[in-house]
Scaffold this active site. Sequence first.
Site, PDB file in Angstrom:
ATOM      1  N   ASP A 133       9.241   2.583   1.382  1.00 19.01           N
ATOM      2  CA  ASP A 133       8.048   3.264   1.874  1.00 19.01           C
ATOM      3  C   ASP A 133       7.969   2.970   3.368  1.00 19.01           C
ATOM      4  O   ASP A 133       7.522   1.897   3.777  1.00 19.01           O
ATOM      5  CB  ASP A 133       6.803   2.753   1.137  1.00 19.01           C
ATOM      6  N   PHE A 191       0.858  -1.183   0.000  1.00 17.62           N
ATOM      7  CA  PHE A 191       0.000   0.000   0.000  1.00 17.62           C
ATOM      8  C   PHE A 191       0.889   1.226   0.000  1.00 17.62           C
ATOM      9  O   PHE A 191       1.731   1.383   0.878  1.00 17.62           O
ATOM     10  CB  PHE A 191      -0.920   0.020   1.224  1.00 17.62           C
ATOM     11  N   LYS A 215       2.846   9.628   8.368  1.00 18.15           N
ATOM     12  CA  LYS A 215       2.156   9.149   9.568  1.00 18.15           C
ATOM     13  C   LYS A 215       2.735   9.727  10.872  1.00 18.15           C
ATOM     14  O   LYS A 215       2.506  10.898  11.129  1.00 18.15           O
ATOM     15  CB  LYS A 215       2.091   7.623   9.566  1.00 18.15           C
TER      16      LYS A 215
HETATM   17  C1  LIG Z   1      -0.705   5.364   4.994  1.00 15.73           C
HETATM   18  C2  LIG Z   1       0.303   4.935   4.025  1.00 15.73           C
HETATM   19  C3  LIG Z   1       0.537   5.639   2.834  1.00 15.73           C
HETATM   20  C4  LIG Z   1      -0.305   6.821   2.414  1.00 15.73           C
HETATM   21  O1  LIG Z   1      -0.233   7.875   3.330  1.00 15.73           O
HETATM   22  P1  LIG Z   1      -1.377   8.992   3.348  1.00 15.73           P
HETATM   23  O2  LIG Z   1      -0.931   9.938   4.417  1.00 15.73           O
HETATM   24  O3  LIG Z   1      -2.677   8.308   3.635  1.00 15.73           O
HETATM   25  O4  LIG Z   1      -1.396   9.646   2.020  1.00 15.73           O
HETATM   26  C5  LIG Z   1       1.562   5.206   2.003  1.00 15.73           C
HETATM   27  N1  LIG Z   1       2.315   4.140   2.335  1.00 15.73           N
HETATM   28  C6  LIG Z   1       2.116   3.440   3.466  1.00 15.73           C
HETATM   29  C7  LIG Z   1       3.001   2.277   3.782  1.00 15.73           C
HETATM   30  C8  LIG Z   1       1.104   3.798   4.344  1.00 15.73           C
HETATM   31  O5  LIG Z   1       0.892   3.076   5.452  1.00 15.73           O
END
Ligand SMILES: *Cc1c(COP(=O)(O)O)cnc(C)c1O
Length: 405
Positions: free
Chosen positions: A223, A138, A253
Site C-alpha cells: 500500500d 491504514f 494521493k
Molecule cells: C489515504 C490512504 C488510503 C485511503 O485512500 P483514500 O483516497 O482516502 O481512499 C489507503 N492507504 C493509505 C496508506 C493511505 O494513506
Amino acid sequence: MSTATSSNPAQHHIMGVYNRAPLAFERGRGARLFSTTGEEYLDCVAGIATCGLGHAHPVLVDALKTQGEKLWHVSNIYTIPEQEVLADKLCAATFADVVFFTNSGTEAIECALKAARRYHVVNGQAERVNIIGFDGSFHGRSYAAVNASGNASYLDGFGPRLPGYIQLPFGDMDALKAAIDDKTAAVIIEPVQGEGGARALTEAQLIELRQITRDAGVLLIFDEVQSGMGRTGKLFAYEWAEGAEPDIMAVAKALGGGFPVGACLASTEAARGMTPGVHGSTYGGNPLAMAVGQAAFDAINSEELLDNVKTVAGYFTQQLNGLKDRFPDVIVDIRGKGMLIGIKVVPNNRDFMVMARDQKLLIAGGGDNCVRLLPPLNLTVEEASEAIAKLEKACETARAKASAA
Ligand SMILES: *Cc1c(COP(=O)(O)O)cnc(C)c1O
C-alpha cells in the site's frame, strides 16, 4: 430536516464524522494557503500528501483546463487513450505490467485485495483467501480496507468483522513466517506507515518480506497510497530496497497532484484473475483525471524533484533532531522516511497541532501520538527552515503550558 448532525454550528447539513478545525481556505499557491479570513499559512499537510506539487501548480492547472474543455468522462465501456498513456508511464517506472484506475486509495486497495483472491482462484487454489495485515496500518474506510487494517476504532459498530483478515505486529517477520499457511492469499503492508505514525520498514525487512511471501506462494501487496509518488525521495518507497518489488501495489494521493486519482498496479501474473466482468468502476480512469495524473506524474518522476525531497528531508531530519534535543519534554521521537515525517510529542498531538496552527503552520495528526509533516515535495529549504522556526515556537508554547499546569 434541520437537526444538526455535527457539533460545528457552521456544518448543519454535513454528516458529523469529522472533528473539523474551525478554519476554511479560499485559495492556495505552492506551500501557502490563504484562509477565508485572509490569513496566510505554511502548509505541511498538502491535502494529506495529495498535493505533491503544492497548490495551484501551473502545469497541473493547465492540464486540467485544457482537458476540461475537451472531454471529462465517457466510462470504461470505451477505450480511453489517456489511461493508456498514464498506465504506460507507471509500468515503465515500476515492477508492474498492468494498471486499474480508481478515484481513491481505498478503491485501489479493494482492487488489490480482489485481484489477490482471484489470482488463487484461477491458479486452482481457491482455498487461499486469507489476507495478512499489520497493526497500526491504514488502508482506507471501505469494509475490506478496515478489516485489512484491523484498527478497532474503524471497525467498532459496523457489525461482525469480515472473515479472512489477520493482523500481526508491524514488521514482525517471525510472526509472519508462523502465520502464513496454505489458506493465505496475500500480505498487505505499507512500506512506510502513514496514519499509523510514520513508521518505516527497514530495507532488510522489505527484502525479507519479499522472500517470505515468494517462498510461500503468497502475493505481496504494497500500500503505497501515501508513501508513493516521490514522498520518500524515490518514486516508490519499495525502491529503497533492491529486490523488494511487490506483486500488486495500491497508489493514490499524490498520483493526481490533488485531483482524485488512484491506481492498482500489478504484474501480469498477479492480475491473471482480473478478467472481463470481475471488476469495474464508472468514473475510474476518466479522461480529466488521467490528464492531470499524467502531468503530475511527469513532474514528480523527475530527478530534480526526487533530489529535492532527499535534500529537504535531510534538512528536516537534522533540524528536528536538534529541536528534540532542546525540547525533550515536548518531542520524544523523529521517524518516517523522506518527506513523510513523524514527530512523536509529549503533549496530546491534537493540542500540539493547534499550537502549530497558532504559528500559522499546518501539520497533520497520526497514530502513536505523532504529528506528521507531509509538505509539498517541491518545498524549498527556506520554507522548511520557516516551518522549523514555527515548530520551535510551538514547542516553547507546549513547554510553557506544561509548566503552568
Ligand atoms: C489515504 C490512504 C488510503 C485511503 O485512500 P483514500 O483516497 O482516502 O481512499 C489507503 N492507504 C493509505 C496508506 C493511505 O494513506
